[in-house]
Design an enzyme around this catalytic site. Structure first.
Site: not given
Ligand code: FEO
Length: 399
Positions: A28, A82, A84, A86, A152, A171, A197, A230
């Site tokens: 993104h 999380h 999000e 991904d 986040h 994350d 990151y 990640h």
């Protein structure tokens, strides 16, 4: 293909079952030249637990990897650290494979799941809300949850495997690196990727990070391994990345100045180089980045490490040059703390960019330490002298 990668056992009964996205180059808007991984973890005990999932497009690959260990239908618990996508994107596939599984997430996580996965039948999923300190016994192992609100996203939380002392940190503490070597001691130094990151994902949340580090201390938990959502897993020296997050969150920087600029016909470029010479002559480290020759993700990483930034924009249509505007918009969102700035630029007739840059820098949280310098057309001897002097004065702020 990544689906050739075997599941990996991090500790007895704790497996990595994520995927490696070798060719991801844009996350993104964040430039990811080294790709990334979406890390999901399977814990096999008296009950079976999946912690996080992967991007929806990799659902089949993750299910195949899980199947090498257990039948996915046997999953009892799914932890959503999380929402999000991904990390949660394969949740519909998992809940189809294991419809009796119970999902554990934060209160905000439950809200997010209901809002995002309504069309996937989320209302039929069993969801339990957990808080910091809530525990889930899996048999011989126990999970403890730690809310990480705004680290986040509002829904973010972490999962700690008490007996193995492994923190599954979503994350936080991640990096965008695709690698077949999953541990920190196998891949050499990844702190540059971890800093990039942090700068691009977590920079706005410094205060939250410091509070989170305090919470972890108060909980008195030992951490032998940090397995983020990640990139590589920190097993050799997990304290190293926590210490780095503390340093970045406190705004500790190197003594250096960063000049970021763009130029139309070379005049703002001459100004940038002359300011650089002024700073250099005063014995201060300085770095210069032309916005159109560098990606924003890398520029922001440099901002993380610099206490003072100098932003140069030529005037275009009475305002800021578009590439500089893009940088400033990104900076406003990331809102770095405790940093100082100066604006400069060349103009042809009415001017306007320097004042506008100053306004944007203030909105992004920077303290302006010198009046902006604007020069009409190409800097002459007098203009170059003004740039050198500005550089010298700026150097004084970091000595
Ligand atoms: Fe890696 Fe916030 O998702």
């Amino acid at each position: 293909m990544t689906d050739e990668v075997e599941p990996l056992e991090l500790a007895r009964g704790v497996y990595w079952v994520g995927v490696i996205d070798w060719n991801l180059r844009d996350f993104h808007g964040y430039v990811t030249p080294k790709g990334t991984t979406y890390n999901a973890y399977l814990i096999v005990d008296d009950t079976i637990t999946l912690v996080d999932t992967v991007k929806a497009e990799f659902s089949a690959e993750m299910l195949k990897r899980i199947s090498q260990i257990v039948d996915p239908a046997k999953i009892d618990h799914v932890i959503v650290n999380h929402v999000e996508m991904d990390h949660s994107g394969s949740l519909p596939a998992i809940m189809t494979a294991a419809p009796d599984a119970t999902i554990y997430c934060s209160k905000n996580g439950k809200d997010g799941l209901h809002l995002h996965y309504k069309a996937d039948g989320c209302e039929d999923w069993a969801i339990e809300v957990v808080k910091t300190g809530s525990e889930l016994s899996l048999g011989s192992k126990t999970l403890m949850f730690i809310e990480a609100t705004m680290l986040h996203w509002p829904d973010s939380m972490h999962t700690y495997i008490k007996e193995d002392k492994i923190l599954l940190s979503s994350d936080a503490f991640g990096q965008h690196i695709a690698t077949s070597k999953p541990f920190d001691d196998e891949v050499g130094d990844v702190m540059a990727e971890a800093a990039e990151y942090y700068a691009n994902i977590l920079m706005p949340f410094g205060r939250v990070i410091l509070k989170y580090i305090d919470t972890v201390k108060e909980l008195g938990i030992d951490i032998n391994m940090i397995a983020p959502g990640h990139g590589i897993i920190w097993r050799q020296d997990p304290a190293k990345i926590i210490e780095a997050y503390g340093r970045w969150a406190r705004g500790e920087t190197n003594k250096k100045v960063l000049i970021i600029y763009d130029t139309m016909w070379g005049s703002t470029h001459i100004m940038a180089n002359s300011i650089l010479e002024g700073i250099k002559a005063a014995g201060v480290e300085v770095k210069l980045l032309n916005i159109r020759k560098n990606d924003l993700s890398g520029i922001i990483t440099e901002v993380l490490e610099a206490p003072v930034i100098i932003v140069g924009s030529p005037t275009l249509n009475n305002g800021i040059f578009p590439s500089v505007s893009e940088l400033l918009t990104y900076l406003k969102g990331l809102h770095p703390k405790g940093k100082q700035a100066v604006a400069f630029g060349s103009y042809g007739w009415g001017g306007g960019a320097v004042k506008a840059v100053e306004k944007e820098l203030e909105m992004a949280g920077f303290e302006l330490i010198e009046p902006g310098l604007q020069i009409r057309y190409r800097p002459d001897e007098e203009g170059i002298a003004a740039c050198l002097q500005l550089g010298d004065r700026i150097a004084g702020f970091v000595q």
